[in-house]
Design a protein around this motif. Structure first.
Motif, mmCIF file in Angstrom:
data_model
loop_
_atom_site.group_PDB
_atom_site.id
_atom_site.type_symbol
_atom_site.label_atom_id
_atom_site.label_comp_id
_atom_site.label_asym_id
_atom_site.label_seq_id
_atom_site.Cartn_x
_atom_site.Cartn_y
_atom_site.Cartn_z
ATOM 1 N N GLU A 270 -29.918 35.389 -75.139
ATOM 2 C CA GLU A 270 -29.019 35.593 -74.003
ATOM 3 C C GLU A 270 -29.831 36.071 -72.819
ATOM 4 O O GLU A 270 -30.564 37.041 -72.935
ATOM 5 C CB GLU A 270 -27.945 36.630 -74.336
ATOM 6 C CG GLU A 270 -26.826 36.088 -75.177
ATOM 7 C CD GLU A 270 -26.054 34.947 -74.525
ATOM 8 O OE1 GLU A 270 -25.843 34.995 -73.299
ATOM 9 O OE2 GLU A 270 -25.686 34.011 -75.238
ATOM 10 N N PRO A 271 -29.745 35.427 -71.692
ATOM 11 C CA PRO A 271 -29.015 34.187 -71.489
ATOM 12 C C PRO A 271 -29.714 33.037 -72.203
ATOM 13 O O PRO A 271 -30.914 33.061 -72.430
ATOM 14 C CB PRO A 271 -29.050 33.983 -69.972
ATOM 15 C CG PRO A 271 -30.262 34.720 -69.514
ATOM 16 C CD PRO A 271 -30.432 35.859 -70.466
ATOM 17 N N HIS A 272 -28.949 32.029 -72.529
ATOM 18 C CA HIS A 272 -29.471 30.885 -73.276
ATOM 19 C C HIS A 272 -30.327 30.005 -72.357
ATOM 20 O O HIS A 272 -30.026 29.872 -71.168
ATOM 21 C CB HIS A 272 -28.309 30.067 -73.870
ATOM 22 C CG HIS A 272 -28.768 29.072 -74.872
ATOM 23 N ND1 HIS A 272 -29.015 27.767 -74.550
ATOM 24 C CD2 HIS A 272 -29.061 29.195 -76.191
ATOM 25 C CE1 HIS A 272 -29.430 27.125 -75.626
ATOM 26 N NE2 HIS A 272 -29.469 27.957 -76.638
ATOM 27 N N PRO A 273 -31.400 29.403 -72.892
ATOM 28 C CA PRO A 273 -32.264 28.542 -72.079
ATOM 29 C C PRO A 273 -31.523 27.418 -71.350
ATOM 30 O O PRO A 273 -31.947 26.994 -70.278
ATOM 31 C CB PRO A 273 -33.268 27.976 -73.081
ATOM 32 C CG PRO A 273 -33.321 28.993 -74.163
ATOM 33 C CD PRO A 273 -31.937 29.565 -74.250
ATOM 34 N N SER A 274 -30.404 26.955 -71.896
ATOM 35 C CA SER A 274 -29.645 25.901 -71.210
ATOM 36 C C SER A 274 -29.089 26.400 -69.883
ATOM 37 O O SER A 274 -28.763 25.601 -69.010
ATOM 38 C CB SER A 274 -28.503 25.398 -72.098
ATOM 39 O OG SER A 274 -27.584 26.441 -72.366
ATOM 40 N N GLN A 275 -29.028 27.723 -69.714
ATOM 41 C CA GLN A 275 -28.563 28.308 -68.449
ATOM 42 C C GLN A 275 -29.728 28.584 -67.508
ATOM 43 O O GLN A 275 -29.669 28.263 -66.331
ATOM 44 C CB GLN A 275 -27.812 29.617 -68.719
ATOM 45 C CG GLN A 275 -26.544 29.432 -69.502
ATOM 46 C CD GLN A 275 -25.968 30.763 -69.932
ATOM 47 O OE1 GLN A 275 -26.679 31.641 -70.420
ATOM 48 N NE2 GLN A 275 -24.660 30.922 -69.749
ATOM 49 N N TRP A 276 -30.796 29.219 -68.031
ATOM 50 C CA TRP A 276 -31.828 29.677 -67.112
ATOM 51 C C TRP A 276 -32.919 28.654 -66.806
ATOM 52 O O TRP A 276 -33.569 28.757 -65.773
ATOM 53 C CB TRP A 276 -32.446 31.011 -67.538
ATOM 54 C CG TRP A 276 -33.014 31.105 -68.921
ATOM 55 C CD1 TRP A 276 -32.428 31.660 -70.007
ATOM 56 C CD2 TRP A 276 -34.308 30.665 -69.363
ATOM 57 N NE1 TRP A 276 -33.267 31.582 -71.096
ATOM 58 C CE2 TRP A 276 -34.425 30.984 -70.727
ATOM 59 C CE3 TRP A 276 -35.388 30.031 -68.746
ATOM 60 C CZ2 TRP A 276 -35.561 30.697 -71.471
ATOM 61 C CZ3 TRP A 276 -36.517 29.752 -69.494
ATOM 62 C CH2 TRP A 276 -36.587 30.090 -70.833
#
Length: 183
Positions: free
Chosen positions: A125-131
């Protein structure tokens, strides 16, 4: 006798404690991106970014000197193994008109993209798909590597983004489109 020894120890330690607390901090104040000097990174991780002499004299940024083309930089396999937890981070930037047109930023491990892993496989968290897309957007807007703020919780990858963007900018200024490996 114990009191005398204790008093002597306290007298000896007191100047050391005061000396340590009197040291000044070496924190450098930050500036906004519009007033920050442009910087260029070298490929060596031991050397810090320095202000480009051209940027000081003309007020230009490293991006403004970028030649049109597609430039790719990736962290070395040795770096990925030693410091990247097995993930090899790659940055590809397409410049048009001296500005980043398209940015592809990703980390790979055994052919898998970090941003495409499920939360069950990669619980962060945060997940790599976000950052990862957030860092890519920061790169697209950045005039220099120092303009990339990064993401809290993804410090290593944020630092890699700055190193890779510095390498890409250096290559783009010279029009060198070959792939660059960054240590």
């Amino acid at each position: 006798m114990k009191r005398i020894v204790f008093a002597l120890v306290c007298l000896l330690l007191a100047p050391m404690l005061f000396a340590c607390s009197a040291q000044t901090s070496s924190v450098t104040p930050t500036t906004s991106p519009s007033t920050a000097p442009s910087a260029q990174l070298t490929l060596s991780p031991d050397i810090q970014p320095t202000t480009s002499p051209d940027a000081q004299q003309t007020g230009t940024s490293p991006v403004s000197g970028a030649k049109d083309g597609t430039y790719t930089a990736r962290m070395s396999e040795a770096y990925a193994k030693d410091k990247g937890q097995g993930w090899q981070t790659t940055l590809t930037v397409e410049f048009k008109g001296g500005k980043p047109e398209k940015v592809d930023f990703e980390a790979f491990n055994d052919g898998k993209k970090k941003s495409e892993l499920t939360k069950e496989v990669y619980p962060m968290e945060p997940h790599p798909s976000q950052w990862i897309p957030e860092i890519a957007e920061q790169i697209k807007k950045a005039e220099s590597p120092d303009d990339i703020e990064g993401v809290s919780g993804a410090t290593t990858t944020s630092d890699e983004a700055r190193k890779l963007y510095g390498a890409v900018l250096k290559a783009a200024q010279g029009g060198e489109t070959g792939e660059i490996t960054v240590e």
